[in-house]
Design an enzyme around this catalytic site. Structure first.
Site, PDB file in Angstrom:
ATOM      1  N   GLU A  62       7.286  -4.444  -7.228  1.00  0.00           N
ATOM      2  CA  GLU A  62       6.654  -3.174  -7.615  1.00  0.00           C
ATOM      3  C   GLU A  62       7.402  -2.528  -8.786  1.00  0.00           C
ATOM      4  O   GLU A  62       6.773  -2.014  -9.720  1.00  0.00           O
ATOM      5  CB  GLU A  62       6.577  -2.215  -6.419  1.00  0.00           C
ATOM      6  CG  GLU A  62       5.553  -2.627  -5.356  1.00  0.00           C
ATOM      7  CD  GLU A  62       4.093  -2.463  -5.798  1.00  0.00           C
ATOM      8  OE1 GLU A  62       3.810  -1.710  -6.753  1.00  0.00           O
ATOM      9  OE2 GLU A  62       3.231  -3.108  -5.182  1.00  0.00           O
ATOM     10  N   GLU A  68       0.829  -1.211   0.000  1.00  0.00           N
ATOM     11  CA  GLU A  68       0.000   0.000   0.000  1.00  0.00           C
ATOM     12  C   GLU A  68       0.862   1.259   0.000  1.00  0.00           C
ATOM     13  O   GLU A  68       0.571   2.235  -0.700  1.00  0.00           O
ATOM     14  CB  GLU A  68      -0.928   0.003   1.232  1.00  0.00           C
ATOM     15  CG  GLU A  68      -1.936  -1.149   1.281  1.00  0.00           C
ATOM     16  CD  GLU A  68      -3.071  -1.027   0.276  1.00  0.00           C
ATOM     17  OE1 GLU A  68      -2.821  -0.695  -0.895  1.00  0.00           O
ATOM     18  OE2 GLU A  68      -4.229  -1.292   0.669  1.00  0.00           O
TER      19      GLU A  68
HETATM   20  C1  HMH Z   1       0.917  -3.398  -8.154  1.00  0.00           C
HETATM   21  N1  HMH Z   1       0.741  -2.470  -5.909  1.00  0.00           N
HETATM   22  C2  HMH Z   1       0.135  -2.748  -7.058  1.00  0.00           C
HETATM   23  N2  HMH Z   1      -1.157  -2.451  -7.245  1.00  0.00           N
HETATM   24  C3  HMH Z   1      -1.876  -1.867  -6.269  1.00  0.00           C
HETATM   25  N3  HMH Z   1      -3.176  -1.576  -6.502  1.00  0.00           N
HETATM   26  C4  HMH Z   1      -1.261  -1.554  -5.035  1.00  0.00           C
HETATM   27  C5  HMH Z   1       0.069  -1.885  -4.901  1.00  0.00           C
HETATM   28  C6  HMH Z   1      -1.950  -0.879  -3.880  1.00  0.00           C
HETATM   29  O1  HMH Z   1      -3.215  -1.226  -3.678  1.00  0.00           O
END
Ligand code: HMH
Length: 221
Positions: free
Chosen positions: A210, A140
């Protein structure tokens, strides 16, 4: 090391990779207004798939909190996160319609599949609550920091993308991330060293996933 502020300690230690995840070229392109709208649509479709896998992961964190937490308010914070995911899925559907993205036809790319598999591995009852809540916070927090950047004074985020940025960049979402961080810090402050190491390794994996996730939309060189 003072364990109570473990997240801050880790953020300093792993500043480079954290910055790589939160100031990715894709996010910077939104902020400076040069974003390729096809790249944005790719992100939208892929993230919808991700969020559908993220919801069961959050459910697994809720179960761990219920079983293992020493503080009953943890469950309420996690439950509020689940409630926002419900809104988020509805939002993805209407946003996709607006951009002409057919969600039923989106094929998950490798980075997305890898990330979803990683989440699934963390749903196991063998994974400690402390590790799971730290992971949840990190996932988050990366979105919060990334999209908040696109709303800062001087940013040239296109009007059509401002609402997307506000979803994760707004103050309420920031407060919610702070609540998750407090829970994670409290747990990390009283966890054995082996679990602490697992949590740190898992946090780094999140940051790597990420970066790979943003790379799908933008310049996966
Ligand atoms: C890849 N990371 C990714 N998508 C999201 N929606 C979030 C974090 C946070 O909700």
């Amino acid at each position: 090391v003072e364990k109570s502020g473990m997240i801050d300690t880790w953020m300093k230690k792993h500043r480079m990779i954290y910055t790589g995840a939160t100031k990715h070229p894709f996010i910077l392109s939104i902020r400076d207004g040069t974003v390729d709208l096809e790249a944005f649509k790719t992100w939208l479709g892929q993230d919808y798939i991700f969020v559908r896998a993220f919801a069961p992961f959050v459910a697994s964190v809720l179960i761990k909190a219920w079983k293992e937490s020493d503080d009953c308010s943890d469950m309420e914070v996690i439950l509020s996160g689940m409630a926002s995911l419900n809104d988020e899925i509805a939002w993805f559907k209407s946003e996709a319609t607006m951009w002409g993205v057919q969600l039923s036809e989106v094929v998950p790319q490798k980075a997305n599949q890898d990330y979803c598999r990683f989440l699934e591995s963390l749903m196991s009852p063998d994974v400690e609550y402390t590790v799971a809540i730290t992971t949840f916070w990190a996932i988050e927090a990366v979105y919060q920091a990334s999209f908040a950047l696109c709303l800062e004074d001087g940013s040239k985020t296109p009007a059509a993308l401002r609402e997307t940025c506000r979803r994760w960049g707004n103050d309420g979402f920031g407060q919610y991330c702070n609540s998750l961080q407090k829970i994670a810090n409290r747990r990390l402050g009283k966890t054995p060293d082996d679990v602490l190491t697992k949590a740190e390794v898992t946090l780094l994996r999140v940051l790597e996933h990420e970066v790979e996730f943003w790379n799908m939309s933008h310049g996966a060189a």
